[in-house]
Design an enzyme around this catalytic site. Structure first.
Site, PDB file in Angstrom:
ATOM      1  CD  GLU A 423      -2.995  -1.052   2.175  1.00 23.67           C
ATOM      2  OE1 GLU A 423      -2.794  -0.473   2.878  1.00 23.67           O
ATOM      3  OE2 GLU A 423      -3.707  -2.078   1.925  1.00 23.67           O
ATOM      4  CD  GLU A 500      -3.312  -6.044   3.727  1.00 24.01           C
ATOM      5  OE1 GLU A 500      -2.351  -5.732   3.511  1.00 24.01           O
ATOM      6  OE2 GLU A 500      -4.047  -5.211   4.665  1.00 24.01           O
TER       7      GLU A 500
END
Ligand code: GAL
Length: 807
Positions: A423, A500
């Site tokens: 991220e 994720e």
């Protein structure tokens, strides 16, 4: 068992050499450097100097994490939420002697990981600094060592004071193993072998091995370098010997082996071979180096997902942070092995190392136990996430840190992809393009056999600079599973993985009705929590998640039914310290795991067991102690059966079948005490039966060890589940008694826990409150064999007594 395979291989290799009349002792000595340290919490002048007096410092053995020994406080600044365990600065010193008289020897010190900003001195000489807390590094001690009767002093300053350094719990200190390596001046270099299997079939495998020899002598060396490949039965399956004239400080040798009828490494049969490389100068064996490896091939396919050894394999993964619950960050191989055993039990076959290089023992275990691995380097690049995070060190260190991760890890068959970031903020900035290309280039220079990926959040290809770099081989997304369906259209020809997912929330053993209403906690960025519980619990039905996430069922439904999605990684396998979403202080650890911090499965564990394993199972919940007349939702997860019928006190409440896209069945039942019984059936034949009973009064403490016989090696652990039971053998589902532990014999308490995310009790104590009926005691063996007697007492109840054997 797994740890011993390598040792056996060494013994056999040495024995074989002896039989050939060669020098038998491996001249390479790798010794643990964990024992006999002194520790001081705080900063202190002159502690790097030899003359410094550390007599008052605390004696301890490594690995050590001082944070986990501390008290929780709202004022501790670590982790971005605030409220945590203490961090700070600490010093370690070790006084030691080196017996040998150096003869062409090199002496290295290897630190597997120090969190963080370590600086090391030997006999007052500065060896260096390493900011990144998750990286493994080596220093050459040779120029500064004293020998024979003279003492040496190593001093290590660890600075984890600048906070928040991370978004999750890091631990503080020399939390991984330390090794002293004594070798000939001419030796196989640090991480000096690279093994690949470019061609694999059932008939034969080509195994390539590159060996780098470090020559610390000024003169050219005439060497013979022999490598033998051993199978698990200690048979040599291939061997070769090369002569090399090593003129420079580094020289390379390459082998091309053929292994006939190889046993392929797989999830079910994680078969490991070992390459033993022996370096000879004339007839003298001057070094011997082992490289464990597996023979396997894999590919990601843009339409059909992941294949291992030519067979399709859906990746059933979890994300794991590195803390080991009550043990903190301090590495313990048994504790990691236990986590993997629990994960295997639900059908998990893959781990994403979130979001940093893991302990090398964890990668060894993944090789040996059959887990696929995404090895990940960074949570931050140049742009900030945690105020004092890695971005501070990026410019100076990212090349070296990434290179070292790949060099250390590239021989592990378990690793199927390199992730260069999680991220990363540069997704949204054009600098993301050049940095991604740079990082992918670093990886490719050292390993071209695995795809480079990065866990992305932005799924619009035009808006994502990391994707726009064109340097990713595998596109990984975190969350927003519904958008995955557009992937084939938006990313034609690209390969995809869900790195994720979920961020579903739960507290073990806690249930809020009704179970079919969703709780999105928090519902948006900075939104207040509506309907939250005063005791900081979260319901364990699959109906609570953070706004960026989703339920387990909805996500798995999409991943399961779309072949182009190679698989998914649940956030997270175990609860971890830090990130107590959705609650503020005093909540202090995550609710995101399908297994709690103590290692007790929550109910979602059984959803995956029903979907990811062939083991016939039936799990019903919640417990059966409620208010009379209250409407209680009873859920069942099951497999290998068509339907389930539920009975309350013998009366049928109906039969249910899973609907399309759903993975549980439910009955709404007005509570009355007694026995709830579920029966799963196929074609009218009973497959399994499960009962739960209304528990009576608390009567006794029950102790159940995961292993009653442990090794007297000073590190082995027994994990003891402590349950508060009634006299009929039912656990009291809301029991919260304070339990005291007394240990006699050759063991001690390594930690206690109960999995409650808002408990402020210490992890290092001889007591723990039960939470929802249970708590955990972790007992560690000393180095002396014998019995370990454990007595668990709580006011008014019958004691729990258990004797372990340490051998
Ligand atoms: C993700 C992040 C993880 C963790 C998780 C919590 O966005 O990558 O590190 O913070 O959220 O839900």
């Amino acid at each position: 068992m797994y740890q011993h395979i390598n040792k056996i291989l060494i013994i056999v290799a040495v024995a074989l050499l002896a039989a050939c009349n060669q020098k038998v002792d491996n001249p390479r000595q790798v010794e643990s450097f964990n024992k006999g340290w002194k520790f001081f919490l705080g900063d202190t002048a002159d502690a790097s100097k030899v003359s410094f007096n550390d007599a008052d410092w605390r004696a301890l053995n490594l690995p050590h994490d001082w944070s986990i020994e501390g008290e929780f406080s709202k004022d501790n600044p670590s982790t971005t939420e605030g409220g945590a365990l203490p961090t700070g600065i600490g010093w370690y010193r070790k006084t030691f002697k080196v017996d040998s008289v150096p003869q062409n020897q090199k002496y290295y010190i290897d630190f597997d990981g120090v969190f963080c900003n370590s600086e090391v001195w030997l006999n007052g000489h500065y060896l260096g600094k390493r900011p990144f807390g998750y990286i493994t590094f080596r220093y050459d001690m040779t120029p500064y060592l004293n020998f024979e009767d003279k003492e040496n002093v190593m001093a290590v300053r660890v600075d984890n004071d600048a906070q928040p350094a991370s978004r999750w719990y890091t631990g503080s200190g020399i939390y991984r193993n330390v090794w002293m390596v004594t070798i000939n001046q001419v030796h196989v270099d640090h991480w000096g072998t690279y093994i690949t299997t470019p061609k694999v079939s059932d008939e034969a495998a080509i195994v390539n091995l590159e060996v780098k020899i470090k020559n610390n002598q000024n003169a050219a060396q005439q060497l013979k370098v022999k490598t033998e490949l051993y199978d698990q039965n200690n048979q040599v399956v291939a061997q070769d010997e090369k002569s090399v004239s090593c003129k420079d400080s580094l020289c390379s040798i390459a082998y091309d082996f053929t292994v006939n009828h190889p046993v392929l490494w797989s999830i079910e049969n994680p078969y490991m071979y070992t390459a033993v490389t022996s370096v000879y100068n004339k007839k003298e064996l001057i070094d011997q180096y082992e490289t464990p490896f597996g023979i396997r091939y894999f590919e990601f396919d843009s339409a059909k997902g992941f294949f291992l050894n030519g067979q399709p394999l859906k990746i059933h993964g979890v994300n794991q942070h590195h803390d080991l619950g009550a043990l903190g960050a301090a590495v313990n191989t048994r504790a990691m092995e236990r986590q993997l055993e629990i994960l295997k039990g639900m059908g998990c076959n893959a781990i994403r190392m979130a979001h940093n290089p893991p302990a090398q023992e964890l990668l060894d275990l993944c090789d040996q136990m059959g887990f696929l691995v995404i090895d990940e380097s960074f949570d931050e690049w140049k742009k900030t996430k945690a105020k004092k995070g890695y971005h501070l060190y990026w410019d100076e260190w990212h090349v070296r840190d990434l290179q070292d991760m790949i060099l250390r890890d590239r021989n592990h068959p378990s690793i199927i992809a390199w992730s260069i970031g999680n991220e990363i903020r540069e997704q949204f900035d054009t600098t993301g393009i050049s940095i991604t290309r740079e990082l992918a280039g670093i990886v490719k220079e050292l390993d071209k056999t695995r795809p480079v990926t990065s866990a992305l959040t932005e799924q619009d290809p035009k808006k994502n600079n990391i994707y726009q770099s064109g340097a990713l081989d595998l596109i990984s997304f975190n969350y927003k599973h519904k958008e995955y369906l557009d992937f084939p259209k938006n990313y034609p020809g690209q390969k995809m993985l869900a790195s994720e997912n979920m961020s579903a929330l739960s507290t073990r053993g806690h249930y809020d009705m009704p179970s079919d209403s969703m709780r999105i906690w928090p519902s948006a960025y900075n939104a207040p929590l509506v309907g939250a519980n005063d005791d900081y619990t979260v319901s364990a039905y699959d109906h609570v998640y953070a706004y960026w996430g989703a339920t387990h069922e909805d996500t798995w439904n999409v991943v399961k039914n779309n072949d182009f999605i190679s698989g998914m990684f649940i956030w997270s396998g175990f609860d971890y310290l830090g990130e107590p979403i959705p609650y503020p202080w005093p909540a202090r650890s995550s609710y995101l795991g399908i297994i709690d911090l103590a290692g007790f499965p929550k109910d979602a564990y059984y959803l995956y067991q029903s979907e990811w394993t062939d083991k016939t199972m039936l799990h019903i919940f919640p417990h059966w102690n409620w208010e009379k007349g209250q409407d209680i939702d009873v859920w069942a997860y099951y497999n290998n059966a068509d339907e389930v019928e539920l009975f309350l006190n013998g009366k049928s409440l109906g039969t249910r079948k899973k609907e399309d896209g759903k993975f549980h069945v439910m009955w709404r039942v007005p509570f009355e005490p007694g026995t709830l019984k579920a029966v799963s059936r196929t074609d009218g034949q009973v497959v399994l039966e499960k009962e739960i009973h209304t528990a009576g009064e608390p009567y006794k403490v029950e102790l159940i060890a995961d292993r009653e016989v442990i090794n007297a090696d000073g590190t082995d652990l027994s994990f003891i589940t402590v349950k508060i039971m009634d006299k009929d053998g039912n656990m009291i589902p809301d029991a919260d008694q304070l339990v005291h532990f007394d240990i006699e014999g050759n063991g001690f308490i390594a930690g206690v826990d109960n999995g409650y995310q808002a408990s402020l009790e210490p992890f290092k104590a001889n007591y723990r409150k039960a939470f929802n009926g249970m708590c955990l005691l972790i007992v560690q063996a000393t180095e002396e064999a014998g019995d370990i007697k454990i007595t668990a007492t709580t006011d008014g109840l019958k004691n729990g007594v258990l004797t372990l054997k340490s051998k």
